[in-house]
Each structure stands twice: as structure tokens, then as C-alpha cells.
Design a protein around this motif. Structure first.
Motif, PDB file in Angstrom:
ATOM      1  N   GLN A   1      32.557  24.527 -17.234  1.00  0.00           N
ATOM      2  CA  GLN A   1      32.437  24.517 -18.693  1.00  0.00           C
ATOM      3  C   GLN A   1      31.171  23.819 -19.177  1.00  0.00           C
ATOM      4  O   GLN A   1      31.125  23.287 -20.280  1.00  0.00           O
ATOM      5  N   GLU A   2      30.127  23.821 -18.348  1.00  0.00           N
ATOM      6  CA  GLU A   2      28.828  23.277 -18.730  1.00  0.00           C
ATOM      7  C   GLU A   2      27.947  24.432 -19.187  1.00  0.00           C
ATOM      8  O   GLU A   2      27.918  25.492 -18.551  1.00  0.00           O
ATOM      9  N   MET A   3      27.229  24.240 -20.302  1.00  0.00           N
ATOM     10  CA  MET A   3      26.353  25.292 -20.772  1.00  0.00           C
ATOM     11  C   MET A   3      25.151  25.409 -19.848  1.00  0.00           C
ATOM     12  O   MET A   3      24.471  24.427 -19.573  1.00  0.00           O
ATOM     13  N   ILE A   4      24.905  26.630 -19.364  1.00  0.00           N
ATOM     14  CA  ILE A   4      23.783  26.873 -18.462  1.00  0.00           C
ATOM     15  C   ILE A   4      22.693  27.714 -19.118  1.00  0.00           C
ATOM     16  O   ILE A   4      21.594  27.835 -18.591  1.00  0.00           O
ATOM     17  N   SER A   5      23.003  28.287 -20.266  1.00  0.00           N
ATOM     18  CA  SER A   5      22.027  29.040 -21.040  1.00  0.00           C
ATOM     19  C   SER A   5      22.538  29.123 -22.462  1.00  0.00           C
ATOM     20  O   SER A   5      23.747  29.170 -22.694  1.00  0.00           O
ATOM     21  N   GLY A   6      21.617  29.132 -23.418  1.00  0.00           N
ATOM     22  CA  GLY A   6      22.059  29.220 -24.802  1.00  0.00           C
ATOM     23  C   GLY A   6      20.928  29.468 -25.765  1.00  0.00           C
ATOM     24  O   GLY A   6      19.744  29.374 -25.416  1.00  0.00           O
ATOM     25  N   THR A   7      21.308  29.796 -26.982  1.00  0.00           N
ATOM     26  CA  THR A   7      20.352  30.015 -28.059  1.00  0.00           C
ATOM     27  C   THR A   7      21.036  29.801 -29.396  1.00  0.00           C
ATOM     28  O   THR A   7      22.254  29.960 -29.520  1.00  0.00           O
ATOM     29  N   LEU A   8      20.261  29.443 -30.382  1.00  0.00           N
ATOM     30  CA  LEU A   8      20.739  29.326 -31.752  1.00  0.00           C
ATOM     31  C   LEU A   8      20.375  30.620 -32.455  1.00  0.00           C
ATOM     32  O   LEU A   8      19.224  31.066 -32.397  1.00  0.00           O
ATOM     33  N   VAL A   9      21.367  31.260 -33.081  1.00  0.00           N
ATOM     34  CA  VAL A   9      21.159  32.538 -33.759  1.00  0.00           C
ATOM     35  C   VAL A   9      21.214  32.321 -35.262  1.00  0.00           C
ATOM     36  O   VAL A   9      22.152  31.725 -35.776  1.00  0.00           O
ATOM     37  N   TYR A  10      20.177  32.815 -35.930  1.00  0.00           N
ATOM     38  CA  TYR A  10      20.130  32.828 -37.394  1.00  0.00           C
ATOM     39  C   TYR A  10      20.419  34.250 -37.837  1.00  0.00           C
ATOM     40  O   TYR A  10      19.642  35.164 -37.555  1.00  0.00           O
TER      41      TYR A  10
ATOM     42  N   ASP B   1      18.316  25.431 -14.425  1.00  0.00           N
ATOM     43  CA  ASP B   1      18.039  26.084 -13.142  1.00  0.00           C
ATOM     44  C   ASP B   1      19.174  27.015 -12.715  1.00  0.00           C
ATOM     45  O   ASP B   1      18.934  28.132 -12.250  1.00  0.00           O
ATOM     46  N   GLU B   2      20.404  26.568 -12.896  1.00  0.00           N
ATOM     47  CA  GLU B   2      21.555  27.399 -12.532  1.00  0.00           C
ATOM     48  C   GLU B   2      21.589  28.669 -13.384  1.00  0.00           C
ATOM     49  O   GLU B   2      21.808  29.778 -12.869  1.00  0.00           O
ATOM     50  N   GLY B   3      21.355  28.517 -14.678  1.00  0.00           N
ATOM     51  CA  GLY B   3      21.346  29.668 -15.574  1.00  0.00           C
ATOM     52  C   GLY B   3      20.260  30.671 -15.218  1.00  0.00           C
ATOM     53  O   GLY B   3      20.487  31.885 -15.229  1.00  0.00           O
ATOM     54  N   ARG B   4      19.073  30.155 -14.873  1.00  0.00           N
ATOM     55  CA  ARG B   4      17.976  31.045 -14.471  1.00  0.00           C
ATOM     56  C   ARG B   4      18.315  31.775 -13.182  1.00  0.00           C
ATOM     57  O   ARG B   4      18.077  32.975 -13.052  1.00  0.00           O
ATOM     58  N   ALA B   5      18.889  31.068 -12.217  1.00  0.00           N
ATOM     59  CA  ALA B   5      19.227  31.673 -10.931  1.00  0.00           C
ATOM     60  C   ALA B   5      20.290  32.766 -11.083  1.00  0.00           C
ATOM     61  O   ALA B   5      20.280  33.758 -10.354  1.00  0.00           O
ATOM     62  N   LEU B   6      21.192  32.592 -12.047  1.00  0.00           N
ATOM     63  CA  LEU B   6      22.282  33.550 -12.238  1.00  0.00           C
ATOM     64  C   LEU B   6      21.957  34.641 -13.260  1.00  0.00           C
ATOM     65  O   LEU B   6      22.760  35.549 -13.457  1.00  0.00           O
ATOM     66  N   GLY B   7      20.821  34.535 -13.936  1.00  0.00           N
ATOM     67  CA  GLY B   7      20.492  35.517 -14.976  1.00  0.00           C
ATOM     68  C   GLY B   7      21.379  35.372 -16.202  1.00  0.00           C
ATOM     69  O   GLY B   7      21.676  36.349 -16.886  1.00  0.00           O
ATOM     70  N   ALA B   8      21.784  34.147 -16.502  1.00  0.00           N
ATOM     71  CA  ALA B   8      22.712  33.898 -17.600  1.00  0.00           C
ATOM     72  C   ALA B   8      22.137  34.303 -18.961  1.00  0.00           C
ATOM     73  O   ALA B   8      22.866  34.813 -19.814  1.00  0.00           O
ATOM     74  N   PHE B   9      20.835  34.105 -19.155  1.00  0.00           N
ATOM     75  CA  PHE B   9      20.267  34.465 -20.449  1.00  0.00           C
ATOM     76  C   PHE B   9      20.248  35.979 -20.627  1.00  0.00           C
ATOM     77  O   PHE B   9      20.471  36.472 -21.729  1.00  0.00           O
ATOM     78  N   ASP B  10      20.011  36.726 -19.565  1.00  0.00           N
ATOM     79  CA  ASP B  10      20.078  38.187 -19.653  1.00  0.00           C
ATOM     80  C   ASP B  10      21.476  38.620 -20.097  1.00  0.00           C
ATOM     81  O   ASP B  10      21.622  39.522 -20.938  1.00  0.00           O
ATOM     82  N   LEU B  11      22.485  38.001 -19.540  1.00  0.00           N
ATOM     83  CA  LEU B  11      23.865  38.280 -19.935  1.00  0.00           C
ATOM     84  C   LEU B  11      24.075  37.954 -21.409  1.00  0.00           C
ATOM     85  O   LEU B  11      24.678  38.735 -22.155  1.00  0.00           O
ATOM     86  N   LEU B  12      23.566  36.811 -21.841  1.00  0.00           N
ATOM     87  CA  LEU B  12      23.715  36.390 -23.230  1.00  0.00           C
ATOM     88  C   LEU B  12      23.008  37.357 -24.173  1.00  0.00           C
ATOM     89  O   LEU B  12      23.563  37.754 -25.205  1.00  0.00           O
ATOM     90  N   ILE B  13      21.804  37.777 -23.845  1.00  0.00           N
ATOM     91  CA  ILE B  13      21.061  38.719 -24.682  1.00  0.00           C
ATOM     92  C   ILE B  13      21.809  40.049 -24.778  1.00  0.00           C
ATOM     93  O   ILE B  13      21.932  40.625 -25.866  1.00  0.00           O
ATOM     94  N   ALA B  14      22.334  40.548 -23.660  1.00  0.00           N
ATOM     95  CA  ALA B  14      23.095  41.796 -23.685  1.00  0.00           C
ATOM     96  C   ALA B  14      24.313  41.662 -24.602  1.00  0.00           C
ATOM     97  O   ALA B  14      24.620  42.566 -25.385  1.00  0.00           O
ATOM     98  N   TYR B  15      24.987  40.516 -24.537  1.00  0.00           N
ATOM     99  CA  TYR B  15      26.140  40.267 -25.405  1.00  0.00           C
ATOM    100  C   TYR B  15      25.723  40.252 -26.871  1.00  0.00           C
ATOM    101  O   TYR B  15      26.377  40.874 -27.727  1.00  0.00           O
ATOM    102  N   LEU B  16      24.624  39.557 -27.187  1.00  0.00           N
ATOM    103  CA  LEU B  16      24.189  39.442 -28.580  1.00  0.00           C
ATOM    104  C   LEU B  16      23.715  40.788 -29.128  1.00  0.00           C
ATOM    105  O   LEU B  16      23.965  41.101 -30.304  1.00  0.00           O
ATOM    106  N   ILE B  17      23.027  41.571 -28.313  1.00  0.00           N
ATOM    107  CA  ILE B  17      22.608  42.909 -28.759  1.00  0.00           C
ATOM    108  C   ILE B  17      23.833  43.740 -29.129  1.00  0.00           C
ATOM    109  O   ILE B  17      23.892  44.386 -30.177  1.00  0.00           O
ATOM    110  N   ASP B  18      24.841  43.702 -28.279  1.00  0.00           N
ATOM    111  CA  ASP B  18      26.073  44.444 -28.557  1.00  0.00           C
ATOM    112  C   ASP B  18      26.772  43.908 -29.795  1.00  0.00           C
ATOM    113  O   ASP B  18      27.258  44.677 -30.637  1.00  0.00           O
ATOM    114  N   LEU B  19      26.815  42.608 -29.943  1.00  0.00           N
ATOM    115  CA  LEU B  19      27.475  41.972 -31.081  1.00  0.00           C
ATOM    116  C   LEU B  19      26.819  42.323 -32.405  1.00  0.00           C
ATOM    117  O   LEU B  19      27.499  42.582 -33.405  1.00  0.00           O
ATOM    118  N   TYR B  20      25.483  42.343 -32.442  1.00  0.00           N
ATOM    119  CA  TYR B  20      24.753  42.527 -33.693  1.00  0.00           C
ATOM    120  C   TYR B  20      24.181  43.937 -33.859  1.00  0.00           C
ATOM    121  O   TYR B  20      23.445  44.185 -34.805  1.00  0.00           O
TER     122      TYR B  20
END
Length: 75
Positions: A29-38, A53-72
Motif C-alpha cells: 500500500q505504498e505509492m510507487i507512482s502518482g500524479t495530481l490531475v486538474y 525506482d519500483e514504479g519505474r521498474a514495473l511501468g506503474a506510470f504507464d498503467l496510471l496513464i492508461a487508466y486516466l485516459i480511459d477515465l477522462y
């Protein structure tokens, strides 16, 4: 210049429907990638994008971007 944590908290409390924090958490439950959305109506702006480092190794931001694109996507 960048906002302080206190300023971001103040702004999100003043504009709860406009500013949202999205993140990817690991199994501990530790944040490994994130962004503030306006959410600015017809436009959505991401700011303060980060991954550890963990987020980069796992591609966590790519996952987050895909989620946000779908959401918005229907804005």
C-alpha cells in the motif's frame, strides 16, 4: 515555483471536484507512482508526475496513464 505540500492540500480542499491525486500502490500500500490531475472542464492537466525506482521498474506510470485516459476519454 512548485507548490508546497501544505499549498496543495489547501488547494485540493478548496477545489475538491477540480483537483484529484491518482496513484499506483504496491502490495504494501505504498505509492510507487502518482500524479495530481486538474480537471478543467474540457481539458485535463497532469502535474507533479512521479515514480520511484519500483514504479519505474514495473511501468506503474504507464498503467496510471492508461487508466486516466480511459477515465477522462469522454470529456
Amino acid at each position: 515555483s512548485a507548490h508546497t505540500t501544505a499549498e496543495i492540500i489547501l488547494l485540493t480542499n478548496r477545489f475538491p471536484d477540480t483537483m484529484k491525486l491518482y496513484g499506483v500502490l504496491n502490495s504494501d500500500q505504498e505509492m510507487i507512482s502518482g500524479t495530481l490531475v486538474y480537471d478543467c472542464g474540457p481539458a485535463v492537466h497532469l502535474q507533479y508526475i512521479a515514480s520511484n525506482d519500483e514504479g519505474r521498474a514495473l511501468g506503474a506510470f504507464d498503467l496510471l496513464i492508461a487508466y486516466l485516459i480511459d477515465l477522462y476519454k469522454d470529456k
